[in-house]
Scaffold this motif. Structure first.
Motif, PDB file in Angstrom:
ATOM      1  N   ALA A   1       0.834  -1.203   0.000  1.00  0.00           N
ATOM      2  CA  ALA A   1       0.000   0.000   0.000  1.00  0.00           C
ATOM      3  C   ALA A   1       0.873   1.260   0.000  1.00  0.00           C
ATOM      4  N   LEU A   2       1.954   1.248   0.769  1.00  0.00           N
ATOM      5  CA  LEU A   2       2.861   2.403   0.787  1.00  0.00           C
ATOM      6  C   LEU A   2       3.514   2.615  -0.576  1.00  0.00           C
ATOM      7  N   ALA A   3       3.890   1.537  -1.244  1.00  0.00           N
ATOM      8  CA  ALA A   3       4.463   1.656  -2.592  1.00  0.00           C
ATOM      9  C   ALA A   3       3.443   2.265  -3.551  1.00  0.00           C
ATOM     10  N   ALA A   4       2.191   1.827  -3.457  1.00  0.00           N
ATOM     11  CA  ALA A   4       1.139   2.375  -4.317  1.00  0.00           C
ATOM     12  C   ALA A   4       0.919   3.858  -4.042  1.00  0.00           C
TER      13      ALA A   4
ATOM     14  N   HIS B   1       3.149   5.950  -2.776  1.00  0.00           N
ATOM     15  CA  HIS B   1       4.341   6.650  -3.253  1.00  0.00           C
ATOM     16  C   HIS B   1       4.256   6.869  -4.767  1.00  0.00           C
ATOM     17  N   TYR B   2       3.845   5.835  -5.489  1.00  0.00           N
ATOM     18  CA  TYR B   2       3.677   5.958  -6.940  1.00  0.00           C
ATOM     19  C   TYR B   2       2.680   7.081  -7.261  1.00  0.00           C
ATOM     20  N   ALA B   3       1.565   7.114  -6.545  1.00  0.00           N
ATOM     21  CA  ALA B   3       0.546   8.139  -6.806  1.00  0.00           C
ATOM     22  C   ALA B   3       1.083   9.542  -6.526  1.00  0.00           C
ATOM     23  N   VAL B   4       1.888   9.693  -5.494  1.00  0.00           N
ATOM     24  CA  VAL B   4       2.485  10.997  -5.204  1.00  0.00           C
ATOM     25  C   VAL B   4       3.374  11.435  -6.364  1.00  0.00           C
TER      26      VAL B   4
ATOM     27  N   HIS C   1       3.038  10.598  -9.449  1.00  0.00           N
ATOM     28  CA  HIS C   1       2.303  10.666 -10.712  1.00  0.00           C
ATOM     29  C   HIS C   1       0.971  11.421 -10.583  1.00  0.00           C
ATOM     30  N   GLU C   2       0.997  12.492  -9.813  1.00  0.00           N
ATOM     31  CA  GLU C   2      -0.131  13.420  -9.707  1.00  0.00           C
ATOM     32  C   GLU C   2      -1.450  12.751  -9.348  1.00  0.00           C
ATOM     33  N   GLY C   3      -1.410  11.804  -8.410  1.00  0.00           N
ATOM     34  CA  GLY C   3      -2.628  11.177  -7.912  1.00  0.00           C
ATOM     35  C   GLY C   3      -3.130   9.995  -8.701  1.00  0.00           C
ATOM     36  N   ILE C   4      -2.415   9.585  -9.741  1.00  0.00           N
ATOM     37  CA  ILE C   4      -2.803   8.406 -10.515  1.00  0.00           C
ATOM     38  C   ILE C   4      -2.102   7.195  -9.924  1.00  0.00           C
ATOM     39  N   TYR C   5      -2.863   6.155  -9.619  1.00  0.00           N
ATOM     40  CA  TYR C   5      -2.328   4.938  -9.013  1.00  0.00           C
ATOM     41  C   TYR C   5      -1.982   3.910 -10.087  1.00  0.00           C
ATOM     42  N   SER C   6      -1.292   2.861  -9.672  1.00  0.00           N
ATOM     43  CA  SER C   6      -0.968   1.766 -10.573  1.00  0.00           C
ATOM     44  C   SER C   6      -1.009   0.460  -9.795  1.00  0.00           C
ATOM     45  N   ASP C   7      -1.344  -0.624 -10.516  1.00  0.00           N
ATOM     46  CA  ASP C   7      -1.218  -1.964  -9.936  1.00  0.00           C
ATOM     47  C   ASP C   7      -0.283  -2.815 -10.807  1.00  0.00           C
TER      48      ASP C   7
ATOM     49  N   ALA D   1       3.361  -4.290 -12.114  1.00  0.00           N
ATOM     50  CA  ALA D   1       4.647  -4.708 -11.560  1.00  0.00           C
ATOM     51  C   ALA D   1       5.762  -3.730 -11.922  1.00  0.00           C
ATOM     52  N   ALA D   2       5.800  -3.287 -13.164  1.00  0.00           N
ATOM     53  CA  ALA D   2       6.870  -2.390 -13.605  1.00  0.00           C
ATOM     54  C   ALA D   2       6.847  -1.052 -12.862  1.00  0.00           C
ATOM     55  N   ASP D   3       5.672  -0.630 -12.434  1.00  0.00           N
ATOM     56  CA  ASP D   3       5.543   0.640 -11.720  1.00  0.00           C
ATOM     57  C   ASP D   3       5.844   0.508 -10.236  1.00  0.00           C
ATOM     58  N   LEU D   4       5.394  -0.578  -9.613  1.00  0.00           N
ATOM     59  CA  LEU D   4       5.473  -0.686  -8.159  1.00  0.00           C
ATOM     60  C   LEU D   4       6.696  -1.428  -7.633  1.00  0.00           C
ATOM     61  N   THR D   5       7.201  -2.404  -8.358  1.00  0.00           N
ATOM     62  CA  THR D   5       8.354  -3.173  -7.862  1.00  0.00           C
ATOM     63  C   THR D   5       9.535  -2.273  -7.503  1.00  0.00           C
ATOM     64  N   PRO D   6       9.879  -1.267  -8.319  1.00  0.00           N
ATOM     65  CA  PRO D   6      11.002  -0.406  -7.936  1.00  0.00           C
ATOM     66  C   PRO D   6      10.786   0.354  -6.626  1.00  0.00           C
ATOM     67  N   LEU D   7       9.541   0.457  -6.178  1.00  0.00           N
ATOM     68  CA  LEU D   7       9.223   1.185  -4.950  1.00  0.00           C
ATOM     69  C   LEU D   7       9.143   0.273  -3.727  1.00  0.00           C
ATOM     70  N   LEU D   8       9.282  -1.020  -3.920  1.00  0.00           N
ATOM     71  CA  LEU D   8       9.291  -1.977  -2.804  1.00  0.00           C
ATOM     72  C   LEU D   8      10.695  -2.031  -2.201  1.00  0.00           C
ATOM     73  N   PRO D   9      10.844  -2.518  -0.965  1.00  0.00           N
ATOM     74  CA  PRO D   9      12.169  -2.621  -0.355  1.00  0.00           C
ATOM     75  C   PRO D   9      13.147  -3.373  -1.266  1.00  0.00           C
ATOM     76  N   ALA D  10      14.325  -2.815  -1.417  1.00  0.00           N
ATOM     77  CA  ALA D  10      15.388  -3.361  -2.275  1.00  0.00           C
ATOM     78  C   ALA D  10      14.949  -3.444  -3.738  1.00  0.00           C
ATOM     79  N   ALA D  11      13.872  -2.742  -4.097  1.00  0.00           N
ATOM     80  CA  ALA D  11      13.341  -2.749  -5.461  1.00  0.00           C
ATOM     81  C   ALA D  11      13.127  -4.175  -5.964  1.00  0.00           C
ATOM     82  N   ALA D  12      12.593  -5.016  -5.080  1.00  0.00           N
ATOM     83  CA  ALA D  12      12.411  -6.430  -5.400  1.00  0.00           C
ATOM     84  C   ALA D  12      11.076  -6.924  -4.861  1.00  0.00           C
ATOM     85  N   LEU D  13      10.625  -8.055  -5.399  1.00  0.00           N
ATOM     86  CA  LEU D  13       9.404  -8.674  -4.889  1.00  0.00           C
ATOM     87  C   LEU D  13       9.587  -9.076  -3.433  1.00  0.00           C
ATOM     88  N   LEU D  14       8.491  -9.121  -2.709  1.00  0.00           N
ATOM     89  CA  LEU D  14       8.503  -9.500  -1.296  1.00  0.00           C
ATOM     90  C   LEU D  14       8.450 -11.020  -1.149  1.00  0.00           C
TER      91      LEU D  14
END
Length: 91
Positions: free
Chosen positions: A5-8, A10-13, A15-21, A23-36
């Motif tokens: 949820a925090l990664a989502a 962060h992505y919205a912040v 990208h001007e309030g637009i969210y994404s689900d 992988a290419a958008d959110l994975t880089p925002l996860l810890p170590a830029a990797a899957l959990l």
């Protein structure tokens, strides 16, 4: 689930309030830029992008689309035997 949820958010912040689900958008925002890591399988498979969690240890994220834009998300977390958390944002 909270990390996803925090990664989502962060992505919205960024990208001007637009969210994404996606992988290419959110994975880089996860810890170590990797899957959990799935705590039950030990494999780095989480989250399930564009899908709800349905099996032990899964975390899922599904976008909420309104007026043609992704305006929020639902994050689900599955425990050992059942869905244990649902986080909804941006509706």
């Amino acid at each position: 689930a909270h990390t996803v949820a925090l990664a989502a958010e962060h992505y919205a912040v960024l990208h001007e309030g637009i969210y994404s689900d996606a992988a290419a958008d959110l994975t880089p925002l996860l810890p170590a830029a990797a899957l959990l890591r799935n705590p039950f399988t030990g494999a780095a498979t989480e989250p399930q992008f564009g899908a709800a969690a349905t099996t032990p240890g899964q975390i899922g994220i599904v976008g909420i689309v309104q007026a043609g834009a992704m305006s929020g998300y639902t994050v689900t977390g599955f425990g050992q035997d059942a869905l244990v958390v649902t986080l909804v944002s941006g509706q």
